[in-house]
Design a protein around this motif. Structure first.
Motif, PDB file in Angstrom:
ATOM      1  N   TYR A  72     -10.762 -22.416 -56.373  1.00  0.00           N
ATOM      2  CA  TYR A  72      -9.368 -22.504 -56.796  1.00  0.00           C
ATOM      3  C   TYR A  72      -8.702 -23.751 -56.224  1.00  0.00           C
ATOM      4  O   TYR A  72      -7.926 -24.435 -56.913  1.00  0.00           O
ATOM      5  CB  TYR A  72      -8.611 -21.259 -56.354  1.00  0.00           C
ATOM      6  N   LEU A  73      -9.014 -24.068 -54.975  1.00  0.00           N
ATOM      7  CA  LEU A  73      -8.420 -25.252 -54.357  1.00  0.00           C
ATOM      8  C   LEU A  73      -8.899 -26.533 -55.034  1.00  0.00           C
ATOM      9  O   LEU A  73      -8.122 -27.481 -55.230  1.00  0.00           O
ATOM     10  CB  LEU A  73      -8.779 -25.268 -52.867  1.00  0.00           C
ATOM     11  N   ALA A  74     -10.175 -26.588 -55.450  1.00  0.00           N
ATOM     12  CA  ALA A  74     -10.699 -27.770 -56.141  1.00  0.00           C
ATOM     13  C   ALA A  74     -10.022 -27.959 -57.498  1.00  0.00           C
ATOM     14  O   ALA A  74      -9.642 -29.082 -57.870  1.00  0.00           O
ATOM     15  CB  ALA A  74     -12.203 -27.636 -56.317  1.00  0.00           C
ATOM     16  N   LEU A  96     -15.648 -28.474 -54.559  1.00  0.00           N
ATOM     17  CA  LEU A  96     -16.596 -27.881 -55.506  1.00  0.00           C
ATOM     18  C   LEU A  96     -17.995 -27.810 -54.905  1.00  0.00           C
ATOM     19  O   LEU A  96     -18.702 -26.795 -55.058  1.00  0.00           O
ATOM     20  CB  LEU A  96     -16.610 -28.690 -56.804  1.00  0.00           C
ATOM     21  N   LYS A  97     -18.425 -28.876 -54.239  1.00  0.00           N
ATOM     22  CA  LYS A  97     -19.741 -28.858 -53.597  1.00  0.00           C
ATOM     23  C   LYS A  97     -19.798 -27.816 -52.485  1.00  0.00           C
ATOM     24  O   LYS A  97     -20.830 -27.142 -52.301  1.00  0.00           O
ATOM     25  CB  LYS A  97     -20.049 -30.240 -53.043  1.00  0.00           C
ATOM     26  N   GLU A  98     -18.700 -27.660 -51.733  1.00  0.00           N
ATOM     27  CA  GLU A  98     -18.654 -26.628 -50.697  1.00  0.00           C
ATOM     28  C   GLU A  98     -18.798 -25.235 -51.314  1.00  0.00           C
ATOM     29  O   GLU A  98     -19.543 -24.379 -50.809  1.00  0.00           O
ATOM     30  CB  GLU A  98     -17.337 -26.750 -49.935  1.00  0.00           C
ATOM     31  N   PHE A  99     -18.100 -25.000 -52.431  1.00  0.00           N
ATOM     32  CA  PHE A  99     -18.185 -23.704 -53.110  1.00  0.00           C
ATOM     33  C   PHE A  99     -19.593 -23.439 -53.638  1.00  0.00           C
ATOM     34  O   PHE A  99     -20.147 -22.341 -53.458  1.00  0.00           O
ATOM     35  CB  PHE A  99     -17.158 -23.671 -54.246  1.00  0.00           C
ATOM     36  N   GLU A 115     -31.986 -25.631 -59.616  1.00  0.00           N
ATOM     37  CA  GLU A 115     -32.968 -26.714 -59.709  1.00  0.00           C
ATOM     38  C   GLU A 115     -32.315 -28.005 -60.192  1.00  0.00           C
ATOM     39  O   GLU A 115     -32.534 -29.082 -59.629  1.00  0.00           O
ATOM     40  CB  GLU A 115     -34.095 -26.305 -60.649  1.00  0.00           C
ATOM     41  N   SER A 116     -31.508 -27.904 -61.243  1.00  0.00           N
ATOM     42  CA  SER A 116     -30.843 -29.115 -61.762  1.00  0.00           C
ATOM     43  C   SER A 116     -29.817 -29.659 -60.775  1.00  0.00           C
ATOM     44  O   SER A 116     -29.587 -30.867 -60.706  1.00  0.00           O
ATOM     45  CB  SER A 116     -30.171 -28.801 -63.103  1.00  0.00           C
ATOM     46  N   TYR A 117     -29.188 -28.787 -59.976  1.00  0.00           N
ATOM     47  CA  TYR A 117     -28.175 -29.235 -59.015  1.00  0.00           C
ATOM     48  C   TYR A 117     -28.820 -29.924 -57.808  1.00  0.00           C
ATOM     49  O   TYR A 117     -28.315 -30.936 -57.319  1.00  0.00           O
ATOM     50  CB  TYR A 117     -27.336 -28.037 -58.570  1.00  0.00           C
ATOM     51  N   THR A 118     -29.934 -29.397 -57.341  1.00  0.00           N
ATOM     52  CA  THR A 118     -30.586 -29.981 -56.168  1.00  0.00           C
ATOM     53  C   THR A 118     -31.383 -31.238 -56.506  1.00  0.00           C
ATOM     54  O   THR A 118     -31.374 -32.225 -55.776  1.00  0.00           O
ATOM     55  CB  THR A 118     -31.515 -28.941 -55.529  1.00  0.00           C
ATOM     56  N   ASP A 201     -19.560 -27.556 -64.484  1.00  0.00           N
ATOM     57  CA  ASP A 201     -19.020 -28.415 -65.554  1.00  0.00           C
ATOM     58  C   ASP A 201     -17.960 -29.370 -65.005  1.00  0.00           C
ATOM     59  O   ASP A 201     -17.946 -30.564 -65.338  1.00  0.00           O
ATOM     60  CB  ASP A 201     -18.419 -27.551 -66.660  1.00  0.00           C
ATOM     61  N   LEU A 202     -17.061 -28.849 -64.173  1.00  0.00           N
ATOM     62  CA  LEU A 202     -15.993 -29.680 -63.624  1.00  0.00           C
ATOM     63  C   LEU A 202     -16.550 -30.751 -62.698  1.00  0.00           C
ATOM     64  O   LEU A 202     -16.057 -31.890 -62.682  1.00  0.00           O
ATOM     65  CB  LEU A 202     -14.992 -28.798 -62.875  1.00  0.00           C
ATOM     66  N   LEU A 203     -17.594 -30.423 -61.958  1.00  0.00           N
ATOM     67  CA  LEU A 203     -18.186 -31.404 -61.055  1.00  0.00           C
ATOM     68  C   LEU A 203     -18.793 -32.571 -61.838  1.00  0.00           C
ATOM     69  O   LEU A 203     -18.622 -33.743 -61.465  1.00  0.00           O
ATOM     70  CB  LEU A 203     -19.256 -30.730 -60.190  1.00  0.00           C
ATOM     71  N   GLU A 204     -19.490 -32.283 -62.927  1.00  0.00           N
ATOM     72  CA  GLU A 204     -20.040 -33.355 -63.765  1.00  0.00           C
ATOM     73  C   GLU A 204     -18.931 -34.211 -64.361  1.00  0.00           C
ATOM     74  O   GLU A 204     -19.035 -35.449 -64.389  1.00  0.00           O
ATOM     75  CB  GLU A 204     -20.899 -32.741 -64.874  1.00  0.00           C
TER      76      GLU A 204
END
Length: 399
Positions: A72-74, A96-99, A115-118, A201-204
């Motif tokens: 929510y904070l991000a 977002l990365k922390e979450f 897998e795709s994130y790491t 999605d938001l991170l990308e």
């Protein structure tokens, strides 16, 4: 806000987040929500509600919802309006990365997303498309499940109220509470799954936006044009203001040009083939568009002239009237009919009357006529020698 307990503070921040996500809230409200979420984050850390040694089964149902505080904070941080947007994007990406990292430790992130994130985004377009489609399906499934839980809870609440009004609840009250606790845990787990899909999605999107802004900033710093766009806009605004001011001064000493009332000449003026100041001979009666009092009337005052100039049609004017078009079409049809009559007369006269006979053709016709006459005469002579029924007398009974 300082005196509110953690549940009330989280609920207030969640309402602000929902309002800002659905319809967009004021910047003051967004900043207030960010402040409330930061206080929630500090209180969660001070109370030690979560530990990396725990799993999702070890977390209590009442504390499960506080996992969403960084998400929510991000999202609220990303909605803050600021001239230099790159620090906002970096702060939102950090939350977002922390979450996502905490959800990964709690084994809440799906394996394919993990897998795709790491390992980073896949190189092929087909893999990216398949990953986005799978994420979208999970998101839709989570939204449907949340809606189903909400409807089920509402139905249960209505039935509980009706039962309480009819008979007092004696037995089974603990089972109802257990069902509500399980339902609440299922709802928050589904909300966290939905938040994970949105966070990825938001991170990308934020990464791409940061790359674009960084590229623009680097280019401006290299060229030395940090305020290029603002200077260009200011220069254009000054030119527009100067032009309008000069036009207003000129309008005091010049009379407006008479209105263009011919459709063809107006089209020529619009397309640049002629100028409005040129003289033009109208081929038909001029039409003046304006208020009802000015149509087909004489323009006497400057006000009426300006009104006639303003109220002009937005479409192309006709080049001829309906009567003229009908006469033109009748003329075309008459010419077409006359041409057809002439062609038919020429065809008939050449086929029957003016046909030229070939040499020797008349002699052949005469010979054919003589042979037919001789054949007819011979047949008549044979009929005279052989009357009808002459050879059948022996076959008749009275013969």
């Amino acid at each position: 806000m300082e005196d509110l307990p953690l549940p009330a503070l989280f609920e207030q921040a969640r309402k602000i987040h929902a309002a800002a996500t659905d319809s967009g809230a004021d910047q003051e409200v967004v900043k207030k929500g960010c402040e409330a979420l930061r206080r929630c984050e500090d209180m969660v850390n001070n109370l030690g509600l979560f530990s990396l040694n725990e799993t999702k089964e070890d977390i209590g149902t009442t504390n499960l919802k506080y996992i969403l505080v960084p998400f929510y904070l991000a999202e609220l941080t990303e909605k803050i309006a600021q001239d230099d947007r790159i620090p906002i994007l970096k702060a939102s990406q950090a939350k977002l990365k922390e979450f996502i990292s905490f959800c990964e430790a709690m084994e809440l992130v799906p394996k394919e997303e993990l897998e795709s994130y790491t390992e980073g985004a896949p190189q092929s377009v087909a893999d990216q498309r398949a990953r986005k489609i799978a994420r979208f399906k999970r998101q839709r499934a989570a939204e449907s499940k949340l809606l189903e839980i909400k409807e089920r809870k509402e139905r249960r609440g209505r039935s509980t109220k009706a039962a309480a009004l009819s008979t007092p609840v004696e037995a089974g009250e603990e089972e109802v509470l257990d069902d509500d606790g399980e339902e609440e845990r299922e709802a928050w787990s589904t909300t966290i799954s939905l938040a994970i899909c949105k966070a990825l999605d938001l991170l990308e999107m934020l990464k791409k936006e940061e790359e674009m802004l960084s590229a623009v900033k680097d280019r401006q710093s290299k060229d030395g044009d940090k305020e290029f766009s603002r200077d260009v806009l200011d220069e254009r605004a000054k030119k527009a203001e100067t032009w309008h001011r000069d036009a207003a001064l000129r309008a005091q000493y010049t009379k407006p040009s008479p209105p263009i009332t011919c459709a063809t000449f107006a089209q020529d003026v619009l397309e640049g083939r002629a100028k409005a100041s040129q003289a033009h001979e109208h081929k038909h009666q001029p039409l003046i568009f304006g208020p009802a009092s000015l149509v087909n009337g004489s323009i006497t005052t400057e006000r009426e002239r300006m009104a006639a100039q303003v109220f002009q049609p937005s479409h192309r004017l006709p080049t001829m009237s309906i009567e003229e078009a009908g006469l033109k079409e009748m003329e075309i049809m008459n010419k077409w009919q006359e041409r057809n009559v002439r062609l038919m007369e020429e065809a008939n006269s050449s086929w029957y009357k003016d046909r030229k006979s070939k040499p020797g053709e008349d002699d052949d016709d005469d010979e054919d006529d003589d042979a037919a006459q001789e054949k007819a005469r011979a047949f008549d002579d044979w009929k005279d020698d052989n009357p009808r029924g002459a050879g059948n007398k022996k076959l008749t009974p009275c013969g």
